[in-house]
Design an enzyme around this catalytic site. Structure first.
Site, short mmCIF file in Angstrom:
data_model
loop_
_atom_site.label_atom_id
_atom_site.label_comp_id
_atom_site.label_asym_id
_atom_site.label_seq_id
_atom_site.Cartn_x
_atom_site.Cartn_y
_atom_site.Cartn_z
N ASP A 21 -19.61 -36.21 26.73
CA ASP A 21 -19.32 -35.57 25.46
C ASP A 21 -18.88 -36.60 24.42
OD1 ASP A 21 -19.86 -32.86 25.92
OD2 ASP A 21 -17.93 -32.53 26.88
N GLN A 22 -17.87 -37.38 24.79
CA GLN A 22 -17.31 -38.32 23.84
C GLN A 22 -18.20 -39.55 23.67
OE1 GLN A 22 -12.88 -38.48 23.68
NE2 GLN A 22 -13.01 -37.44 25.64
#
Length: 405
Positions: A168-169
């Site tokens: 995600d990051q």
């Protein structure tokens, strides 16, 4: 001094982790991020626990430096309102499943027709093409899909997901890099463009060493816990009280470690004379090191090993990081004012610019906190705002403490 993206406007219709992480980066870089949220519920991450005074900690970490406006994008009036924002926006970010943005009227070609200079970023689970492109996917699922989970965990234990949202990051970082590159291109050409990234592509990229290793050897990479396939000794070791991590990447470091542990004879041991031989005899070497380290405590050994300039650390728990002198010296936490949380500290972006400093200047907004001010900036009259409120097209912030009632 102006932040790098000061004067740039971002329209953010993302939710959960990946998209909001991307727009948080842009907000920290100085952009005006207008966060479009659903009525009543808002961003899904608002309820990702644990909750702190009613706000999810995931939401708090990745939504600072943004303004929240609640718009019902399922209504025609809500869609028209959003499209009116696009005319003078610089960046648009969405993380819908493939095709949904187009169905809602917010696809790249549709928005490009309104604003040819717009930089449009699409962040998805699997990318814009291929058999998986229309499938839903969360961080852990894509960790499994890209092979990351297969090599994470102890050698004789179960597979494990990385306990932070690395895809995600990570995809958020690639999306931000893509947007910054597109901004530079626009300065030269005057043209906007579409930026694409995905959790899947990020995962494949980050397994690059392991995939290349497989291509070279034909051997499937295996789980090694805290160890490293290419180096030895490299991993966690038990002492009399706590575990420590030691990383050795060359013969000089190994010689220093041998001396620090009082085992100079290892330097001339044919099993350990080179990194290749140490990797081949990893189990025997690790056992020998553990037999030495178990005799004294972690602090004793770390002081000796660090004095020899060898990369090492006690394996710290999360609570010890907050007040760690290294954390304090790098000023990784910034305390900001929040209407519900008395002492909210957020981690800053891990980058510094000497001439255009980055700031966390605005706390994560309450749901609909900026609805009125944003619409007034856009020239929407008070009477129209009231009509939109009555129709449920927009939602304003309720009294503190009753935001989710």
């Amino acid at each position: 001094m102006a932040a790098p993206l000061q004067g740039k406007t971002v329209i953010d219709i993302t939710t959960n982790i990946s998209g909001p992480s991307l727009t948080m980066i842009l907000g920290d870089l100085g952009a005006d991020v207008i966060k479009i949220e659903r009525p009543v519920i808002g961003d899904d991450s608002r309820k990702m626990g644990p909750l702190w005074e009613g706000e999810g900690v995931y939401y708090l970490q990745i939504n600072r430096n943004k303004r929240s406006i609640v718009i019902d994008l399922k209504s025609e009036e809500g869609k028209e309102l959003l499209l009116s924002f696009i005319k003078d926006a610089d960046i648009f970010v969405e993380n819908f499943r493939l095709g949904k943005a187009e169905k809602m009227g917010f696809g790249y070609e549709q928005l490009k027709a309104i604003n040819p200079k717009l930089i449009y970023c699409s962040l998805s689970a699997y990318g814009q093409s291929g058999p998986k492109s229309s499938k839903p996917g969360y961080d852990a699922v894509v960790q499994a899909e890209t092979g990351i989970m297969s090599i994470n965990g102890d050698e004789d234990g179960d597979v494990s997901r990385a306990p932070v949202s690395i895809l995600d990051q990570g995809s958020a970082m690639w999306g931000a890099i893509g947007i910054l590159s597109a901004l530079l291109h626009r300065e030269k050409s005057g043209e906007g463009q579409k930026v694409e990234t995905s959790l899947y592509e990020t995962g494949v990229f980050w397994t690059g060493y392991h995939t290349l290793s497989y291509m070279a050897t034909g051997k499937e990479p295996v789980r090694m816990g805290a160890g490293h396939a290419a180096f030895a000794p490299y991993g966690s070791f038990k002492t009399a009280d706590k575990e420590i991590m030691i990383g050795i990447s060359n013969d000089t470091q190994f010689h220093k470690l041998s001396i620090a542990l009082g085992k100079e004879e290892w330097i001339k041991d044919p099993r350990f004379e080179s990194n290749i031989s140490r990797v081949n005899n990893r189990n025997a070497l690790n056992k020998a090191i553990n037999n030495v380290l178990i005799k004294k405590g972690a602090i004793y050994w770390i002081e000796k090993i660090e004095a020899a300039e060898i990369p090492s650390s006690i394996i710290q728990n999360i609570s010890s990081i907050i007040n760690n002198p290294q954390t304090e010296s790098t000023m990784m936490f910034k305390q900001i004012d929040h209407p519900l949380i008395a002492e909210l500290k957020l981690t800053r972006l891990p980058v510094r610019l000497s001439e255009s400093p980055l700031e966390i200047s605005k706390s994560p907004p309450l749901l609909g906190e900026d609805t009125i001010s944003i619409l007034e900036e856009k020239g929407v009259s008070e009477s129209v705002i009231n009509q939109l409120i009555q129709k449920g097209v927009i939602q304003i912030k309720k009294e503190l403490g009753s935001v989710y009632e």
